[in-house]
Design a protein around this motif. Structure first.
Motif, PDB file in Angstrom:
ATOM      1  N   THR A  30       0.842  -1.200   0.000  1.00  0.00           N
ATOM      2  CA  THR A  30       0.000   0.000   0.000  1.00  0.00           C
ATOM      3  C   THR A  30       0.873   1.244   0.000  1.00  0.00           C
ATOM      4  O   THR A  30       0.673   2.149  -0.826  1.00  0.00           O
ATOM      5  CB  THR A  30      -0.924  -0.001   1.239  1.00  0.00           C
ATOM      6  OG1 THR A  30      -1.716  -1.186   1.204  1.00  0.00           O
ATOM      7  CG2 THR A  30      -1.814   1.221   1.255  1.00  0.00           C
ATOM      8  N   MET A  33       2.753   1.932  -3.233  1.00  0.00           N
ATOM      9  CA  MET A  33       1.949   2.602  -4.274  1.00  0.00           C
ATOM     10  C   MET A  33       1.818   4.097  -3.975  1.00  0.00           C
ATOM     11  O   MET A  33       1.858   4.926  -4.886  1.00  0.00           O
ATOM     12  CB  MET A  33       0.564   1.962  -4.370  1.00  0.00           C
ATOM     13  CG  MET A  33       0.577   0.497  -4.706  1.00  0.00           C
ATOM     14  SD  MET A  33       1.475   0.132  -6.217  1.00  0.00           S
ATOM     15  CE  MET A  33       2.487  -1.220  -5.695  1.00  0.00           C
ATOM     16  N   LEU A  34       1.690   4.443  -2.700  1.00  0.00           N
ATOM     17  CA  LEU A  34       1.640   5.860  -2.321  1.00  0.00           C
ATOM     18  C   LEU A  34       2.980   6.542  -2.596  1.00  0.00           C
ATOM     19  O   LEU A  34       3.022   7.704  -3.023  1.00  0.00           O
ATOM     20  CB  LEU A  34       1.252   6.010  -0.852  1.00  0.00           C
ATOM     21  CG  LEU A  34      -0.159   5.557  -0.483  1.00  0.00           C
ATOM     22  CD1 LEU A  34      -0.365   5.641   1.022  1.00  0.00           C
ATOM     23  CD2 LEU A  34      -1.202   6.364  -1.215  1.00  0.00           C
ATOM     24  N   GLY A  37       3.171   7.140  -6.268  1.00  0.00           N
ATOM     25  CA  GLY A  37       2.310   8.287  -6.570  1.00  0.00           C
ATOM     26  C   GLY A  37       2.976   9.596  -6.202  1.00  0.00           C
ATOM     27  O   GLY A  37       2.870  10.599  -6.927  1.00  0.00           O
ATOM     28  N   SER A  38       3.685   9.604  -5.078  1.00  0.00           N
ATOM     29  CA  SER A  38       4.406  10.815  -4.661  1.00  0.00           C
ATOM     30  C   SER A  38       5.536  11.144  -5.626  1.00  0.00           C
ATOM     31  O   SER A  38       5.824  12.315  -5.886  1.00  0.00           O
ATOM     32  CB  SER A  38       4.968  10.633  -3.251  1.00  0.00           C
ATOM     33  OG  SER A  38       3.920  10.454  -2.324  1.00  0.00           O
ATOM     34  N   SER A  62      -1.617   7.195  -7.360  1.00  0.00           N
ATOM     35  CA  SER A  62      -1.635   6.283  -6.206  1.00  0.00           C
ATOM     36  C   SER A  62      -2.867   5.393  -6.230  1.00  0.00           C
ATOM     37  O   SER A  62      -2.770   4.171  -6.015  1.00  0.00           O
ATOM     38  CB  SER A  62      -1.611   7.077  -4.899  1.00  0.00           C
ATOM     39  OG  SER A  62      -0.399   7.763  -4.758  1.00  0.00           O
TER      40      SER A  62
END
Length: 159
Positions: A30, A33-34, A37-38, A62
């Motif tokens: 999890t 993926m964040l 995305g960042s 994300s």
């Protein structure tokens, strides 16, 4: 507002580092993926996009990764797991032999794996009665539950 846009790259790098550190401790993909995305938000900022667009790109990326890439990664990670039960689960259903007679719900059994356990006769088994259930030495049993260091057993048919 100009200050936010000017130093947004520092915030993105800090978020990536925090997400990666948390991911290393959780291993659920999890936070990975964040973090990715960042990175998307950081790259958007490096190309000169305003900070609000950076946030939108990071959020959308994300969410897309969470719902498209994470599930196959989790399946691949769990595919190689050993399905053999271990610890307490491995003892349930295992056959054994009474080595110390089970009298007044106390005794000992030796299981197939060679371990000797304190044993109690399960109260709803056919051998139990109000006078105190007993099983003699050599009686076959099956483990039905483990509670602490005590195996709860029921009588088994002799082979």
């Amino acid at each position: 507002m100009d200050v936010i846009a000017h130093y947004a790259w520092i915030v993105w790098i800090a978020l990536v580092l925090i997400f990666v550190i948390v991911e290393v401790t959780t291993l659920e993909f999890t936070f990975l993926m964040l973090a990715i995305g960042s990175v998307g938000g950081l790259l958007t900022g490096l190309f000169g996009a305003p900070w609000w667009l950076q946030v939108i790109v990071a959020a959308v990326l994300s969410v897309l990764l969470l719902f498209t890439v994470r599930p196959p990664l989790l399946r691949a990670l769990k595919r190689g797991g050993d399905p053999t039960p271990s610890n307490v689960e491995a003892l349930l259903g295992q056959r054994g032999t009474v080595v110390v007679p089970i009298v007044d719900e106390r005794g000992q059994v030796k299981l197939q794996n060679g371990e000797t356990w304190t044993a109690r006769l399960l109260s709803n088994s056919p051998a139990s009665s109000t006078a105190g259930p007993t099983l003699d030495t050599g009686s076959p049993v099956i483990v039905t539950a483990i509670e602490g260091s005590t195996a709860f057993v029921v009588p088994a048919e002799r082979n």
